[in-house]
Design a protein around this motif. Structure first.
Motif, PDB file in Angstrom:
ATOM      1  N   ALA A  39      31.702  13.116 -58.235  1.00 35.30           N
ATOM      2  CA  ALA A  39      31.371  11.976 -59.088  1.00 35.30           C
ATOM      3  C   ALA A  39      31.267  12.359 -60.550  1.00 35.30           C
ATOM      4  CB  ALA A  39      30.062  11.345 -58.621  1.00 35.30           C
ATOM      5  N   GLY A  40      31.488  13.646 -60.856  1.00 34.08           N
ATOM      6  CA  GLY A  40      31.526  14.077 -62.246  1.00 34.08           C
ATOM      7  C   GLY A  40      30.335  14.861 -62.733  1.00 34.08           C
ATOM      8  N   ALA A  41      29.307  15.041 -61.879  1.00 34.20           N
ATOM      9  CA  ALA A  41      28.119  15.779 -62.314  1.00 34.20           C
ATOM     10  C   ALA A  41      28.408  17.270 -62.411  1.00 34.20           C
ATOM     11  CB  ALA A  41      26.969  15.547 -61.331  1.00 34.20           C
ATOM     12  N   ARG A  42      27.676  17.920 -63.285  1.00 35.20           N
ATOM     13  CA  ARG A  42      27.602  19.377 -63.223  1.00 35.20           C
ATOM     14  C   ARG A  42      26.579  19.706 -62.152  1.00 35.20           C
ATOM     15  NH1 ARG A  42      25.210  23.677 -67.758  1.00 35.20           N
ATOM     16  NH2 ARG A  42      25.560  25.557 -66.490  1.00 35.20           N
ATOM     17  N   VAL A  43      26.981  20.443 -61.137  1.00 39.12           N
ATOM     18  CA  VAL A  43      26.101  20.756 -60.014  1.00 39.12           C
ATOM     19  C   VAL A  43      25.822  22.246 -59.973  1.00 39.12           C
ATOM     20  CG1 VAL A  43      25.799  20.666 -57.511  1.00 39.12           C
ATOM     21  CG2 VAL A  43      26.978  18.797 -58.675  1.00 39.12           C
ATOM     22  N   VAL A  44      24.549  22.593 -60.016  1.00 32.91           N
ATOM     23  CA  VAL A  44      24.123  23.971 -59.829  1.00 32.91           C
ATOM     24  C   VAL A  44      23.638  24.094 -58.391  1.00 32.91           C
ATOM     25  CG1 VAL A  44      22.569  25.814 -60.560  1.00 32.91           C
ATOM     26  CG2 VAL A  44      23.468  24.194 -62.251  1.00 32.91           C
ATOM     27  N   ALA A  45      24.397  24.818 -57.592  1.00 38.61           N
ATOM     28  CA  ALA A  45      24.060  24.999 -56.184  1.00 38.61           C
ATOM     29  C   ALA A  45      23.149  26.216 -56.057  1.00 38.61           C
ATOM     30  CB  ALA A  45      25.330  25.190 -55.354  1.00 38.61           C
TER      31      ALA A  45
END
Length: 304
Positions: A39-45
């Motif tokens: 969806a376009g988020a920056r995701v920090v896993a």
């Protein structure tokens, strides 16, 4: 009780938002991280195993893995500190990582590992992340369990570290009840403190649950009774994608409510999300205070 239908396809454009998801290499966490990144988020896993993360996380822009062990006070603090050092402003922290261990064992901070992972780690991480939470609607999302809503039993905090009293299912249910209590307690503290995020917005504490979801946790059982319960649960289970809907909504909806549980019904035929009051021991301010004192004591020991 409020009910509504919501599908991840209705999720707003997440470009410009940063979301941290713990336990992102499998089950609900993998679904959450993948959907948010798409969806376009920056995701920090937040992951315990970077090699596994490299194998299972999709290679898409904006999705990165960082090391964190939610069973370790030092690890979650270091994780938050690295985000701050890198100047990362986080819109949402999704405390998803959780375990249901079959045998009693102590974690690195001397706490039974179910409680270390499901209770202490998320609470410490939420507090450590407060300085980096920002944006127009910052929030901490706890991925809870509806089991804590369906039991009247008050967890015995004195029994947590007693191997003779350890029972897998009871420990898991009690830990999720305590985690929900701390999510409510966090919301109360944040409202009392007023605007604290870099944006001036009040950080909100939200609880979502997946219902019965078909994830790897259903197989974390050794006794015959627990294995039988797991098999029965899998028959009624939602897919991880279906189970993740409530947490995705809680992490992305412009308006979310505190002090409630949002999640699906037990019946898979019901597609709606249900918003219900927090019930049981987690609704008791005395119990919430006792759980906060329990976590503070663990932190003091880890700092000693």
């Amino acid at each position: 009780m409020d009910t509504f239908e919501w599908d991840p396809e209705e999720m707003s454009d997440q470009r410009g938002r940063t979301v941290v998801v713990t336990g992102a290499t499998g089950g609900l966490g993998l679904v959450l991280a993948t959907a948010l990144a798409a969806a376009g988020a920056r995701v920090v896993a937040g992951v315990r195993d970077l090699d596994k993360a490299a194998r299972v996380l999709p290679s898409v822009p904006g999705l990165e893995a960082r090391l964190v062990d939610t069973a370790s006070v030092a690890s979650v603090r270091a994780f938050a500190r690295r985000l701050a050092d890198d100047g990362v402003v986080v819109d949402a922290l999704v405390n998803n990582a959780g375990v249901s261990v079959a045998r009693f064992e102590l974690g690195v901070d001397g706490v039974e590992r179910t409680w270390a992972t499901n209770v202490v780690g998320p609470a410490v991480l939420a507090d450590a992340m407060l300085p980096v939470l920002g944006g127009p609607s910052p929030r901490v999302v706890l991925v809870g369990s509806n089991l804590s809503q369906r039991t009247s039993r008050v967890p015995d905090l004195d029994a947590v570290d007693d191997p003779g009293r350890f029972r897998q299912f009871a420990a898991y249910t009690a830990s999720k009840t305590a985690a929900a209590a701390l999510a409510v307690e966090l919301g109360e503290r944040l409202r009392a403190a007023g605007p604290a995020a870099s944006s001036g917005s009040v950080v909100r504490s939200v609880i979502a649950h997946p219902g019965i979801a078909a994830t790897g946790m259903n197989g974390q059982a050794e006794t015959r009774l627990a294995q039988l319960a797991g098999r029965i649960a899998r028959l009624a289970a939602r897919t991880p994608e279906d189970g993740a809907r409530s947490s995705l909504w809680a992490a992305t909806a412009p308006s979310v409510r505190e002090g409630v549980f949002v999640g699906p019904a037990l019946r898979r035929s019901d597609p709606r999300l249900h918003v219900v009051p927090v019930r049981g021991a987690a609704a008791d301010p005395v119990f919430r205070g006792r759980v906060r004192a329990f976590v503070d004591e663990v932190v003091d020991r880890a700092d000693a």
